[in-house]
Design an enzyme around this catalytic site. Structure first.
Site, PDB file in Angstrom:
ATOM      1  NE  ARG A 184      39.865  36.892  43.113  1.00  0.00           N
ATOM      2  CZ  ARG A 184      40.936  37.583  42.785  1.00  0.00           C
ATOM      3  NH1 ARG A 184      41.065  38.835  43.151  1.00  0.00           N
ATOM      4  NH2 ARG A 184      41.890  37.023  42.082  1.00  0.00           N
ATOM      5  CG  ASN A 242      37.998  40.669  44.534  1.00  0.00           C
ATOM      6  OD1 ASN A 242      38.938  40.379  45.272  1.00  0.00           O
ATOM      7  ND2 ASN A 242      38.099  40.684  43.217  1.00  0.00           N
ATOM      8  NE  ARG A 291      51.554  38.770  39.953  1.00  0.00           N
ATOM      9  CZ  ARG A 291      50.242  38.586  39.807  1.00  0.00           C
ATOM     10  NH1 ARG A 291      49.757  37.904  38.779  1.00  0.00           N
ATOM     11  NH2 ARG A 291      49.407  39.073  40.690  1.00  0.00           N
ATOM     12  CD  GLU A 298      37.651  37.558  37.677  1.00  0.00           C
ATOM     13  OE1 GLU A 298      37.825  38.741  37.314  1.00  0.00           O
ATOM     14  OE2 GLU A 298      38.545  36.864  38.166  1.00  0.00           O
ATOM     15  CG  HIS A 308      43.332  34.764  36.409  1.00  0.00           C
ATOM     16  ND1 HIS A 308      44.483  34.875  35.679  1.00  0.00           N
ATOM     17  CD2 HIS A 308      43.215  35.896  37.145  1.00  0.00           C
ATOM     18  CE1 HIS A 308      45.070  36.034  35.968  1.00  0.00           C
ATOM     19  NE2 HIS A 308      44.320  36.668  36.856  1.00  0.00           N
TER      20      HIS A 308
END
Ligand code: ADP
Length: 406
Positions: A89, A12, A242, A388, A178
């Protein structure tokens, strides 16, 4: 050749980081997994922290090291660990990728084409892929996309109400992110519920993935029907740095009245907003819950806004589901912050969510469990640690089993 029987190396790559994990085909405790992280890549502080093939922790300084150099150093320390495939990923697959894809020249070109949609992430993901292609030209490699799970959204959920040409000519639409995590935890909630033999489904789940980035998702019968992130990961919930949703008129207002450039506003919304901007203290929920307990006004406000906006998003996404069976909390905050779960669920009792306060507090870290008040509600409230890397490995194996090497 079977790929299901041996390990997958999962990579990733972020813009200045690289996470890796070796996922064996047999199930092992997460703590026994060989994994690690290279960070601050491309800077004098670049370093790798990980575990060797023998399971010993190591830290290695690689000043100025880039993704490829970090990967080579990591692989040297993993000698003796057999893996037969690599799963990567990839953040943005645009509309091109509805599933994981075996990496070849056409797939690389398609990932490169989606770069304008993810200008920070996709180039880093491609760098990782190119490094492993050079180091392991004979191993099959698979790209698993954050956006792919959300390609089942109906058009009324993914269109923005803007001139149609924005979409038809420029592919401006909601994609969602996600997806690997939303898929993993909703599948697990489904299989855990099926094991209880009380219902055969199909199941409707509301999912809250709450990490540094945060998003919600409505999953019906294994398919994503709506999600809170959009063209970019900026839309939706309040996150670490964010803003999530704001009035779309604000950037033009700031430009008009203060002369700020769009590039500056973009940086403010992505890196200086969210929990950090609201609290004036930190983007880290652990720090904020501790500070709020001491009465820090900014931390208290940031937590209130975070939970209110999260509850509002979950209630909104309930419109996408024919029936709600339960809610799933995951990600660093969702798995570890009982206060956030409690504050959010207090706002959702009208949807039939009732928390067992004791179960909420006593759920031990890293374990999956249900925290609803069993006597009073038909709706499940799950806490499920996301994984993940395991999901990327599973999708890598499934794809290679379905289309083995010639
Ligand atoms: P990423 O999105 O980078 O994978 P994580 O899923 O690890 O991030 O989530 C990171 C967030 O989880 C941080 O805000 C961190 O403070 C929060 N977190 C982790 N443990 C706790 C805890 N015990 N209490 C509150 N927040 C926590």
């Amino acid at each position: 050749m079977s790929h299901a029987s041996s390990a997958v190396l999962v990579i990733n790559c972020g813009s200045s980081s690289l996470k890796y994990a070796v996922i064996p085909s047999e199930s092992i405790p997460r703590s026994a997994r060989i994994e690690g992280l290279a960070e601050a890549l491309g800077t004098p502080a670049a370093r790798i922290k990980g575990k060797t093939a023998q399971g010993e922790a190591f830290t290695l300084e690689v000043p100025g090291g880039d993704h490829a150099q970090a990967l080579e150093a990591i692989l040297q320390r993993m000698e003796g660990i057999p893996f037969s495939a690599i799963g990567h990923r990839v953040v943005h697959g645009g509309e091109h990728f509805t599933h994981a894809a075996r990496i070849d020249a056409a797939v690389l070109a398609a990932i490169a084409q989606t770069t304008p949609l993810a200008p920070l992430h996709n180039p880093a993901n491609l760098t990782g892929i190119q490094s492993t292609l050079r180091l392991f030209p004979d191993l099959p490699q698979v790209a698993v996309f954050d956006t792919a799970f959300h390609q089942t959204l109906p058009e009324h959920a993914w269109r923005y109400a803007v001139p149609a040409g924005w979409y038809t000519e420029h592919r401006i639409r909601r994609y969602g992110f996600h997806g690997t995590s939303h898929r993993y935890v909703s599948q697990l909630a489904t299989s855990l519920t099926l094991n209880e033999n009380v219902s055969t489904g199909p199941f409707g789940w509301l999912v809250a993935h709450l990490g540094n980035g945060c998003s919600t998702c409505a999953v019906w019968d294994g398919k994503s029907l709506d999600t809170s992130m959009g063209l970019t990961p900026l839309e939706g919930l309040v996150m670490g740095t964010r803003s999530g949703d704001i009035d779309p008129g604000i950037p033009a207002h700031l430009q008009r009245t203060l002369g700020w450039s769009l590039a500056d506003i973009d940086i403010q919304l992505n890196r200086h907003s969210g929990l950090l901007g609201l609290s004036g203290l930190s983007n880290d929920m652990r720090t904020l819950t501790e500070a709020a307990a001491q009465g820090h006004a900014g931390a208290v406000l940031a937590i209130e806004v975070f939970c209110y906006r999260l509850a509002k998003s979950l209630a909104a996404l309930s419109c996408a589901l024919p029936e709600i069976h339960g809610l799933i909390f995951t990600g660093g905050i969702g798995e570890n912050a009982p206060l956030i779960r409690e504050k959010t669920l207090r706002l959702l009792s009208h949807l039939g969510f009732h928390l067992d306060a004791q179960a909420n507090l006593s759920l031990s870290r890293g374990s999956a469990g249900r925290i609803e008040l069993a006597s009073s509600t038909p709706r499940a409230i799950w806490v499920i640690p996301t994984d993940e890397e395991a999901q990327i490995a599973a999708e890598t194996c499934a794809l290679l089993e379905a289309s083995p090497l010639h």
